[in-house]
Design a protein around this motif. Structure first.
Motif, PDB file in Angstrom:
ATOM      1  N   CYS A   8       0.847  -1.189   0.000  1.00  0.00           N
ATOM      2  CA  CYS A   8       0.000   0.000   0.000  1.00  0.00           C
ATOM      3  C   CYS A   8       0.885   1.242   0.000  1.00  0.00           C
ATOM      4  O   CYS A   8       1.760   1.385   0.849  1.00  0.00           O
ATOM      5  CB  CYS A   8      -0.910  -0.007   1.230  1.00  0.00           C
ATOM      6  N   ASN A  28      -7.808  -3.357  -2.596  1.00  0.00           N
ATOM      7  CA  ASN A  28      -7.870  -2.426  -1.475  1.00  0.00           C
ATOM      8  C   ASN A  28      -6.941  -2.912  -0.376  1.00  0.00           C
ATOM      9  O   ASN A  28      -6.883  -4.106  -0.094  1.00  0.00           O
ATOM     10  CB  ASN A  28      -9.283  -2.350  -0.907  1.00  0.00           C
ATOM     11  N   PRO A  30      -5.958  -3.971   3.135  1.00  0.00           N
ATOM     12  CA  PRO A  30      -6.761  -4.464   4.251  1.00  0.00           C
ATOM     13  C   PRO A  30      -6.586  -3.638   5.531  1.00  0.00           C
ATOM     14  O   PRO A  30      -7.429  -3.682   6.412  1.00  0.00           O
ATOM     15  CB  PRO A  30      -6.264  -5.894   4.447  1.00  0.00           C
ATOM     16  N   CYS A  32      -5.869   0.001   5.670  1.00  0.00           N
ATOM     17  CA  CYS A  32      -6.440   1.351   5.637  1.00  0.00           C
ATOM     18  C   CYS A  32      -7.539   1.524   4.589  1.00  0.00           C
ATOM     19  O   CYS A  32      -8.196   2.548   4.558  1.00  0.00           O
ATOM     20  CB  CYS A  32      -5.331   2.385   5.406  1.00  0.00           C
ATOM     21  N   GLY A  33      -7.716   0.528   3.690  1.00  0.00           N
ATOM     22  CA  GLY A  33      -8.768   0.607   2.686  1.00  0.00           C
ATOM     23  C   GLY A  33      -8.396   1.355   1.420  1.00  0.00           C
ATOM     24  O   GLY A  33      -9.196   1.444   0.500  1.00  0.00           O
ATOM     25  N   SER A  34      -7.190   1.877   1.346  1.00  0.00           N
ATOM     26  CA  SER A  34      -6.751   2.634   0.177  1.00  0.00           C
ATOM     27  C   SER A  34      -6.671   1.740  -1.059  1.00  0.00           C
ATOM     28  O   SER A  34      -6.369   0.555  -0.973  1.00  0.00           O
ATOM     29  CB  SER A  34      -5.374   3.246   0.448  1.00  0.00           C
TER      30      SER A  34
END
Length: 58
Positions: A8, A28, A30, A32-34
């Motif tokens: 990420c 995505n 896992p 922070c969802g970015s």
């Protein structure tokens, strides 16, 4: 189905993703969802001792 490693760009988390064939899936993070992730170089271990040599034969 191959497993790919990603990193990420937002938080630096490394994660793996199982991908099915040619299906395009959003990746995505896992943590922070970015969606700002990039494919990482995979490091794998070969079985056997470190002095073993590979011979092609022939």
């Amino acid at each position: 189905m191959p497993i790919f490693e990603y990193v990420c760009n937002a938080c630096g988390q490394k994660f793996e993703k199982l991908e099915k064939g040619s299906a395009v899936e959003e990746k995505n993070c896992p943590a922070c969802g970015s969606v700002d992730v990039k494919k990482a170089l995979s490091i794998f271990a070969a079985s056997g001792s470190s002095d073993s040599k590979c011979f092609s034969g022939g």
